[in-house]
Design a protein around this motif. Sequence first.
Motif, mmCIF file in Angstrom:
data_model
loop_
_atom_site.group_PDB
_atom_site.id
_atom_site.type_symbol
_atom_site.label_atom_id
_atom_site.label_comp_id
_atom_site.label_asym_id
_atom_site.label_seq_id
_atom_site.Cartn_x
_atom_site.Cartn_y
_atom_site.Cartn_z
ATOM 1 N N GLY A 32 -37.073 -10.475 13.352
ATOM 2 C CA GLY A 32 -37.288 -10.068 12.083
ATOM 3 C C GLY A 32 -35.960 -10.471 11.058
ATOM 4 N N ASP A 89 -32.282 -3.428 19.788
ATOM 5 C CA ASP A 89 -33.277 -2.579 18.793
ATOM 6 C C ASP A 89 -33.126 -1.031 18.961
ATOM 7 O OD1 ASP A 89 -34.621 -1.992 21.254
ATOM 8 O OD2 ASP A 89 -36.437 -2.992 20.384
ATOM 9 N N GLY A 126 -35.505 -7.554 18.066
ATOM 10 C CA GLY A 126 -34.626 -7.149 17.176
ATOM 11 C C GLY A 126 -33.181 -7.136 17.922
ATOM 12 N N ASN A 181 -32.858 -6.966 8.502
ATOM 13 C CA ASN A 181 -33.125 -5.344 7.875
ATOM 14 C C ASN A 181 -33.403 -4.453 9.328
ATOM 15 O OD1 ASN A 181 -34.955 -3.090 7.262
ATOM 16 N ND2 ASN A 181 -35.282 -4.274 5.255
ATOM 17 N N MET A 223 -39.804 -1.613 13.763
ATOM 18 C CA MET A 223 -40.461 -3.038 13.769
ATOM 19 C C MET A 223 -41.994 -2.856 13.567
ATOM 20 S SD MET A 223 -39.739 -5.920 16.791
ATOM 21 C CE MET A 223 -38.089 -5.242 17.038
ATOM 22 N N ASP A 232 -34.460 -1.773 9.462
ATOM 23 C CA ASP A 232 -35.817 -0.873 9.948
ATOM 24 C C ASP A 232 -36.797 -1.856 10.435
ATOM 25 O OD1 ASP A 232 -34.808 1.468 8.577
ATOM 26 O OD2 ASP A 232 -35.607 0.710 6.519
ATOM 27 N N CYS A 233 -36.574 -3.255 10.107
ATOM 28 C CA CYS A 233 -37.458 -4.233 10.859
ATOM 29 C C CYS A 233 -37.064 -4.568 12.315
ATOM 30 C CB CYS A 233 -37.694 -5.581 10.054
ATOM 31 S SG CYS A 233 -38.176 -5.496 8.311
ATOM 32 N N GLN A 234 -35.935 -4.350 12.511
ATOM 33 C CA GLN A 234 -35.393 -4.644 13.983
ATOM 34 C C GLN A 234 -35.161 -3.292 14.922
ATOM 35 O OE1 GLN A 234 -32.609 -7.279 14.484
ATOM 36 N NE2 GLN A 234 -33.442 -8.885 12.920
ATOM 37 N N SER A 283 -43.366 -2.082 10.313
ATOM 38 C CA SER A 283 -42.828 -2.963 9.181
ATOM 39 C C SER A 283 -43.758 -3.978 8.706
ATOM 40 C CB SER A 283 -41.551 -3.623 9.600
ATOM 41 O OG SER A 283 -41.886 -4.740 10.524
ATOM 42 N N GLU A 284 -43.564 -3.943 7.250
ATOM 43 C CA GLU A 284 -44.313 -5.107 6.505
ATOM 44 C C GLU A 284 -44.305 -6.574 7.058
ATOM 45 O OE1 GLU A 284 -44.865 -6.910 1.874
ATOM 46 O OE2 GLU A 284 -43.514 -5.145 2.308
ATOM 47 N N TRP A 285 -42.935 -6.866 7.376
ATOM 48 C CA TRP A 285 -42.607 -8.060 7.982
ATOM 49 C C TRP A 285 -43.266 -8.474 9.449
ATOM 50 C CZ3 TRP A 285 -40.708 -8.943 13.082
ATOM 51 C CH2 TRP A 285 -40.380 -10.465 13.445
ATOM 52 N N PHE A 286 -43.654 -7.646 10.294
ATOM 53 C CA PHE A 286 -44.355 -7.602 11.401
ATOM 54 C C PHE A 286 -45.764 -7.389 11.205
ATOM 55 C CE2 PHE A 286 -46.730 -5.651 14.881
ATOM 56 C CZ PHE A 286 -46.567 -6.712 16.031
#
Length: 443
Positions: free
Chosen positions: A404, A376, A347, A407, A416, A409-411, A419-422
């Motif tokens: 990511g 991050d 991140g 966002n 991370m 939260d994602c970074q 997170s849904e992305w990860f």
Amino acid sequence: PARAMGALVSFNCCCCNGDAELWDEAAFGRKSVILVHGLASCALQTKVAPSTYRGCALPCSNAVGWDLTWLSIEEVITGAQRFRNVLELRNVMGVRKDGTPVLSTGNLEGVSVRPYPGLEGIARLNPGELIEVPVWLPLIEAMAPVYRLTPGSYDWRRWGDVVYMEECVEALRVKVEHEHRLTGRPVAIFGHSMGTSLVTYSLSMLGTEWTRVHVSEIALVAPASVGSPKQVSAYAHNPASILVGLADGMSLPDPVEDFVRTCAITAPSTASLLPMRVGVVSCFPADHVFVKTPSRSYMIDDMGHYVQDLQQRLPAGRVPTAKFWPMIQEEFHKIKAPAVPTHIFYGSEHATVSQVTFRSDDLLATPEVSATAPGDLTVTAASIEALAASWAKQGRAPVHLHMGPRNKDCQEHLGMLKSEWFCRHALAVIEPGPPGCNGHCAH
């Protein structure tokens, strides 16, 4: 349960048995994925001998046999002093595999400590308690329908103790070979934060040929193997504030910091997170200043002098892991670029500590943050990019960087991982098993 002020207070979660289906599902899949946690990211159990006193605690929290300690909310509330004391380490003499005697670590007399067994120990930091502290749970839930999952758990306090590091290498070898035999396929390994050091160091020690036979790819999430600049402050001054991720300029009250520091400074893992070279790679500019004092500056190759100066100027016993630093540095210099495809998730959306300043040369007071860089909140983005670029240039295997969405939260370092992305991208980077394989492929 625990009694407090006349009322019955239960810390246990009556619905935690519902996870049994998740653990069962995670035991089968196309191929095996080993999950290796970072600092303070695996639950720890302790067992204290009946005749041993390790601090004040309410009688209701006394347990026979193995008891959840890190990170039990019940234990923190009903036995904070004991909670801290049983996690302390002491310096002892140990022996390396080649017979060389070296400084090592051990638990206090009458105390045994182990990682909480199974995926339960990394899914949450406090398995079975009502107020959950999830860590790897979202990723486990995302991957369990497809892959066989197993934890690469270890006592994160002792990483940096070279005797224990050798034990970790052997433990990972045994686990990987077992999973390889079971499924008939090379395994994937995911490491987070400090766990990325364990993964890359272990594979370097096990060798290129072994790695390419048994491992298909590795994923390094928020890798702290490059070192964290904020650790120069956390190492001997404010580990509690750093651990809970307080924003720059914020800190916990001194009594809280003093209470936590008594235990935290005994862990060699705190030294292993200081900025240093990873193998032949310097992930920071040679002239980057991590620590400033009125009379000098400390850069990447001055970390040893910084540790020595802390040991000499702070009160006796304040830097008990100082003698581990040269050994840690020597072992980290053995880390090679991975021999299999490597995916790095990182991140850059947070202002991350990159420099601290002491107002006095005595180094007594907690330093102030004097510079930040994109990262991050724990690791700077530029240091990870430098590591990836060097590994890619060496050409031993493909290296892929994944950042990511913008966002925060994602970074964030731990966010991370959850997170849904990860979780979605983690599935995409693993080499799939044979089509239709929905169990132990070897069978």
